[in-house]
Write a protein that holds these residues in place. Structure first.
Motif, PDB file in Angstrom:
ATOM      1  N   SER A  11     -15.157 -90.432  22.267  1.00  0.00           N
ATOM      2  CA  SER A  11     -14.881 -91.627  21.462  1.00  0.00           C
ATOM      3  C   SER A  11     -16.004 -91.883  20.471  1.00  0.00           C
ATOM      4  O   SER A  11     -15.771 -92.224  19.304  1.00  0.00           O
ATOM      5  N   ARG A  12     -17.245 -91.696  20.922  1.00  0.00           N
ATOM      6  CA  ARG A  12     -18.395 -91.912  20.031  1.00  0.00           C
ATOM      7  C   ARG A  12     -18.398 -90.915  18.886  1.00  0.00           C
ATOM      8  O   ARG A  12     -18.650 -91.276  17.733  1.00  0.00           O
ATOM      9  N   LEU A  13     -18.106 -89.657  19.184  1.00  0.00           N
ATOM     10  CA  LEU A  13     -18.068 -88.623  18.142  1.00  0.00           C
ATOM     11  C   LEU A  13     -16.945 -88.879  17.145  1.00  0.00           C
ATOM     12  O   LEU A  13     -17.117 -88.693  15.936  1.00  0.00           O
ATOM     13  N   ARG A  17     -17.397 -89.596  13.210  1.00  0.00           N
ATOM     14  CA  ARG A  17     -16.705 -88.761  12.220  1.00  0.00           C
ATOM     15  C   ARG A  17     -15.901 -89.625  11.247  1.00  0.00           C
ATOM     16  O   ARG A  17     -15.914 -89.394  10.036  1.00  0.00           O
ATOM     17  N   GLU A  18     -15.228 -90.635  11.778  1.00  0.00           N
ATOM     18  CA  GLU A  18     -14.454 -91.533  10.920  1.00  0.00           C
ATOM     19  C   GLU A  18     -15.370 -92.273   9.956  1.00  0.00           C
ATOM     20  O   GLU A  18     -15.046 -92.435   8.775  1.00  0.00           O
ATOM     21  N   HIS A  19     -16.511 -92.719  10.459  1.00  0.00           N
ATOM     22  CA  HIS A  19     -17.482 -93.411   9.592  1.00  0.00           C
ATOM     23  C   HIS A  19     -17.971 -92.480   8.492  1.00  0.00           C
ATOM     24  O   HIS A  19     -18.093 -92.883   7.331  1.00  0.00           O
ATOM     25  N   LEU A  20     -18.221 -91.235   8.846  1.00  0.00           N
ATOM     26  CA  LEU A  20     -18.707 -90.266   7.871  1.00  0.00           C
ATOM     27  C   LEU A  20     -17.663 -90.009   6.787  1.00  0.00           C
ATOM     28  O   LEU A  20     -17.987 -89.977   5.595  1.00  0.00           O
ATOM     29  N   VAL A  21     -16.409 -89.858   7.182  1.00  0.00           N
ATOM     30  CA  VAL A  21     -15.336 -89.640   6.197  1.00  0.00           C
ATOM     31  C   VAL A  21     -15.192 -90.853   5.286  1.00  0.00           C
ATOM     32  O   VAL A  21     -15.031 -90.716   4.068  1.00  0.00           O
ATOM     33  N   ALA A  22     -15.281 -92.045   5.856  1.00  0.00           N
ATOM     34  CA  ALA A  22     -15.170 -93.257   5.046  1.00  0.00           C
ATOM     35  C   ALA A  22     -16.313 -93.350   4.036  1.00  0.00           C
ATOM     36  O   ALA A  22     -16.101 -93.685   2.862  1.00  0.00           O
ATOM     37  N   ARG A  23     -17.527 -93.053   4.468  1.00  0.00           N
ATOM     38  CA  ARG A  23     -18.670 -93.101   3.553  1.00  0.00           C
ATOM     39  C   ARG A  23     -18.562 -92.005   2.488  1.00  0.00           C
ATOM     40  O   ARG A  23     -18.898 -92.226   1.329  1.00  0.00           O
ATOM     41  N   GLN A  54     -22.673 -81.622  12.310  1.00  0.00           N
ATOM     42  CA  GLN A  54     -22.146 -81.781  13.660  1.00  0.00           C
ATOM     43  C   GLN A  54     -20.646 -82.062  13.632  1.00  0.00           C
ATOM     44  O   GLN A  54     -19.952 -81.852  14.625  1.00  0.00           O
ATOM     45  N   HIS A  55     -20.171 -82.528  12.472  1.00  0.00           N
ATOM     46  CA  HIS A  55     -18.768 -82.917  12.342  1.00  0.00           C
ATOM     47  C   HIS A  55     -17.975 -81.998  11.412  1.00  0.00           C
ATOM     48  O   HIS A  55     -16.767 -81.828  11.585  1.00  0.00           O
ATOM     49  N   PHE A  56     -18.662 -81.424  10.420  1.00  0.00           N
ATOM     50  CA  PHE A  56     -18.002 -80.561   9.444  1.00  0.00           C
ATOM     51  C   PHE A  56     -18.854 -79.323   9.200  1.00  0.00           C
ATOM     52  O   PHE A  56     -20.067 -79.428   9.060  1.00  0.00           O
ATOM     53  N   ALA A  57     -18.209 -78.181   9.136  1.00  0.00           N
ATOM     54  CA  ALA A  57     -18.929 -76.921   8.988  1.00  0.00           C
ATOM     55  C   ALA A  57     -19.622 -76.790   7.645  1.00  0.00           C
ATOM     56  O   ALA A  57     -20.593 -76.051   7.504  1.00  0.00           O
ATOM     57  N   SER A  58     -19.120 -77.491   6.637  1.00  0.00           N
ATOM     58  CA  SER A  58     -19.678 -77.353   5.287  1.00  0.00           C
ATOM     59  C   SER A  58     -19.316 -78.568   4.453  1.00  0.00           C
ATOM     60  O   SER A  58     -18.452 -79.380   4.834  1.00  0.00           O
ATOM     61  N   LYS A  59     -19.956 -78.681   3.299  1.00  0.00           N
ATOM     62  CA  LYS A  59     -19.603 -79.727   2.342  1.00  0.00           C
ATOM     63  C   LYS A  59     -18.150 -79.584   1.929  1.00  0.00           C
ATOM     64  O   LYS A  59     -17.428 -80.582   1.771  1.00  0.00           O
ATOM     65  N   THR A  60     -17.686 -78.340   1.761  1.00  0.00           N
ATOM     66  CA  THR A  60     -16.299 -78.110   1.364  1.00  0.00           C
ATOM     67  C   THR A  60     -15.328 -78.640   2.408  1.00  0.00           C
ATOM     68  O   THR A  60     -14.318 -79.273   2.075  1.00  0.00           O
TER      69      THR A  60
END
Length: 206
Positions: A11-13, A17-23, A54-60
Motif C-alpha cells: 500500500s505504501r509503495l 507511485r501514485e504521488h510520483l505520477v501526479a507530480r 524504485q517505481h519506474f525503470a527509466s524516465k521514458t
C-alpha cells in the motif's frame, strides 16, 4: 523462502507511485516532456532522484505512464459524452465542445498530450490514443448515418478527419496560452465538426 511484501508495504509503495505520477504530470504540464527530467520530477515529489527508479525503470517509462493516465482520462470523458442521451448529431457537437473546452482549461497538459515534442515511446502512445478517439467518433457518426441524420459516408474516414482537425485547430491556441477567444473558438470548432460529418446547418432563430 522468498521475501514477500506485507500489505502495508504494498500500500505504501502504491501510494508513493501514485504521488510520483501526479507530480510528474504537474511537471509535464508546466514545462513539457523535454524538460521534465527525473531530477525535476523528483524535486517536485520531494524525493531523491534515485528513488524514482524504485517505481519506474527509466524516465521514458514514467513519461509513458503519465501520458497513458492523462490521455486515458480524456478518452473516458469523450466516450461518456458521446454516449449520453440525445441524437448522434447533438452528442457529436457536445463531444467536440467538451473535449476542446477541457483542453483549453488545462492548456499545458493538453498541449503535451496533443503536440509537444516527446520521446518516441510517448509518440507511439499518442498514435494509439488517436485511434481510440477515432473509434469513438466513428461510432457516433455511424449512428447518425443509421438514423438518417447524416449522409452516407465512410464513418472511419470522417472520424479520422475529425480527430486530426480538432487537434490541429487546438494546437496554436494551446501553445499560445491566449484565453481571450475561447467561446468563439469553441463555436467555430463545433460548427466545423458538424460540417465535416455532413450535418445540416442549424435553423436560424426566429
Amino acid at each position: 523462502m522468498a521475501y514477500r511484501k506485507t500489505p502495508a508495504e504494498i500500500s505504501r509503495l502504491e501510494a508513493a507511485r501514485e504521488h510520483l505520477v501526479a507530480r510528474a504530470t504537474s511537471v509535464v504540464t508546466e514545462v513539457g516532456w523535454s524538460q521534465a527530467s527525473v531530477t525535476a520530477v523528483a524535486d517536485a515529489a520531494g524525493i531523491a532522484a534515485g528513488s524514482v527508479y524504485q517505481h519506474f525503470a527509466s524516465k521514458t517509462a514514467l513519461a509513458v505512464e503519465v501520458f497513458r493516465r492523462a490521455a486515458g482520462r480524456e478518452v473516458e470523458v469523450l466516450g461518456e459524452v458521446l454516449r449520453e442521451p440525445g441524437t448522434p448529431v447533438e452528442r457529436l457537437a457536445r463531444g467536440v465542445e467538451v473535449f476542446a473546452r477541457r483542453a483549453l482549461e488545462n492548456r499545458g497538459l493538453a498541449y503535451a498530450l496533443l503536440a509537444a515534442p516527446a520521446d518516441p515511446a510517448v509518440g507511439a502512445e499518442r498514435l494509439d490514443y488517436r485511434r481510440r478517439y477515432r473509434a469513438l467518433f466513428a461510432e457516433v457518426v455511424h449512428e447518425g448515418i443509421g438514423d438518417g441524420l447524416l449522409p452516407a459516408q465512410n464513418g472511419e474516414i470522417t472520424a479520422a478527419a475529425l480527430t486530426g482537425a480538432v487537434g490541429e485547430v487546438l494546437v496554436d491556441p494551446l501553445g499560445a496560452g491566449d484565453e481571450r477567444a475561447t467561446e468563439a473558438l469553441l463555436t467555430e470548432l463545433v460548427a466545423m465538426a458538424l460540417r465535416c460529418a455532413g450535418a445540416p446547418p442549424a435553423a436560424p432563430c426566429p
